[in-house]
Design an enzyme around this catalytic site. Structure first.
Site, PDB file in Angstrom:
ATOM      1  N   ASP A  80       0.811  -1.217   0.000  1.00  0.00           N
ATOM      2  CA  ASP A  80       0.000   0.000   0.000  1.00  0.00           C
ATOM      3  C   ASP A  80       0.845   1.268   0.000  1.00  0.00           C
ATOM      4  OD1 ASP A  80      -2.396  -1.334  -0.128  1.00  0.00           O
ATOM      5  OD2 ASP A  80      -2.710  -1.342   2.040  1.00  0.00           O
ATOM      6  N   ARG A 105       0.779  -1.150   7.701  1.00  0.00           N
ATOM      7  CA  ARG A 105       1.269   0.025   6.992  1.00  0.00           C
ATOM      8  C   ARG A 105       2.228   0.876   7.827  1.00  0.00           C
ATOM      9  NH1 ARG A 105      -2.774   3.389   3.414  1.00  0.00           N
ATOM     10  NH2 ARG A 105      -0.707   3.883   2.555  1.00  0.00           N
ATOM     11  N   ARG A 151     -10.203   6.072  10.735  1.00  0.00           N
ATOM     12  CA  ARG A 151      -8.741   5.992  10.748  1.00  0.00           C
ATOM     13  C   ARG A 151      -8.125   7.056  11.662  1.00  0.00           C
ATOM     14  NH1 ARG A 151      -6.600   3.166   6.374  1.00  0.00           N
ATOM     15  NH2 ARG A 151      -7.972   1.419   5.865  1.00  0.00           N
ATOM     16  N   HIS A 180     -11.873   7.116   4.660  1.00  0.00           N
ATOM     17  CA  HIS A 180     -11.002   8.295   4.641  1.00  0.00           C
ATOM     18  C   HIS A 180     -11.787   9.470   4.057  1.00  0.00           C
ATOM     19  CE1 HIS A 180      -6.691   6.361   4.582  1.00  0.00           C
ATOM     20  NE2 HIS A 180      -7.019   6.777   5.788  1.00  0.00           N
ATOM     21  N   CYS A 280      -5.447   9.069  -3.568  1.00  0.00           N
ATOM     22  CA  CYS A 280      -4.679   8.201  -2.681  1.00  0.00           C
ATOM     23  C   CYS A 280      -3.233   8.064  -3.148  1.00  0.00           C
ATOM     24  CB  CYS A 280      -5.324   6.820  -2.602  1.00  0.00           C
ATOM     25  SG  CYS A 280      -6.847   6.736  -1.645  1.00  0.00           S
TER      26      CYS A 280
END
Length: 287
Positions: A80, A105, A151, A180, A280
């Site tokens: 990612d 991540r 998040r 998000h 993103c």
């Protein structure tokens, strides 16, 4: 008397692009091998080659529009890392790094921190609270819109205000598909001393109170449909006129044209398997 067609012409003349500088990461190791959002399914086949091709086309689109694209070297085992927007927020040369909620991540944050230092940034702050950077922080030119709910920790909003020196408005996300802020809202035009910011967003992604806040702050916003949101159409990148956007978002693309923008549809079908699109993949380096 101003007619509707005259209004469109006026709108077209008002959309002025500004040259941007972006940071991207090639998805050389892209795959879907864990689940940290509703878009991810490790049983669905993924083509790393296709993901790289889609990312490359996106990068070339930015460059064709006159923007500068910096890159960070991808690291094996961090599939990612392509989603660079999640690893830093840069305003006026000040950098607020990231602190990821998902342990898969977490290593990305320090890799991006080191990139900033190597690139000559000296005002770099790493958050103590979970903060997924431009995934949940959207700069409008006057205020920083800050998402929370899935998040980014609400307390990270105060850290962002302190580190970046800009006013912050908190927004509550309520739909897990839009985990998000950058998959539920896009800043199309940043504010200047003579111009208000212009955004597009999907109202149902936000709590009732947040919907009222957005309607008060941005009464002329473009409202996205269910279909726009479901193909990650709001995960777009705008330079004030040109908007790089998922090609399936046909309603939002038509609305953008009607409001004087020039959409640049791109294929994100492979990247979307991990819940990401143009935004993103694109961190903006401001100042």
């Amino acid at each position: 008397m101003t007619t509707a067609s005259t209004q469109v012409v006026l709108s077209l003349t008002e959309r002025m692009p500004t040259t941007r500088r972006y940071l991207m990461c090639e998805p050389r190791h892209f795959t879907v091998e864990y689940v940290i959002n509703p878009w991810m399914d490790p049983t669905t086949p993924v083509s790393t080659e296709l993901a790289v091709a889609q990312w490359t086309a996106m990068k070339e689109t930015y460059e064709s529009l006159g923007h500068t694209v910096e890159t960070i070297e991808p690291v094996d085992g961090l599939p990612d890392m392509v989603f660079s927007a999640n690893s830093g927020t840069v305003i006026d040369g000040r950098v607020l790094g990231a602190r990821f909620r998902a342990p898969q991540r977490s290593a990305e944050a320090d890799l991006y921190r080191r990139w900033f230092l190597d690139a000559g940034y000296r005002d770099v702050t790493m958050p103590s609270r979970v903060n997924e950077a431009e995934g949940d922080l959207a700069w409008t030119g006057q205020i920083l819109l800050a998402g929370t709910g899935y998040r980014t920790d609400p307390a990270a909003h105060a850290e962002a205000q302190e580190a970046l020196g800009v006013p912050v408005v908190s927004l509550q996300l309520v739909d897990p598909r839009y985990y998000h802020l950058d998959v539920a809202l896009v800043v199309l035009t940043e504010a200047t001393p003579t111009r208000q910011a212009h955004i597009a967003y999907y109202p149902e992604a936000f709590s009732p109170g947040t919907q009222r806040v957005l309607a008060r702050l941005f009464p002329d916003a473009i409202l996205a449909t269910d279909a726009d949101a479901a193909c990650l159409g709001l995960n777009a990148v705008s330079d004030g006129r040109n908007v790089v956007i998922a090609q399936e978002s046909t309603h939002l693309i038509a609305e953008l044209r009607a409001h004087g923008y020039t959409p640049h549809p791109v294929d994100i079908s492979e990247l979307r398997k991990s819940g990401g699109g143009p935004k993103c993949c694109t961190m903006e380096l401001r100042g």
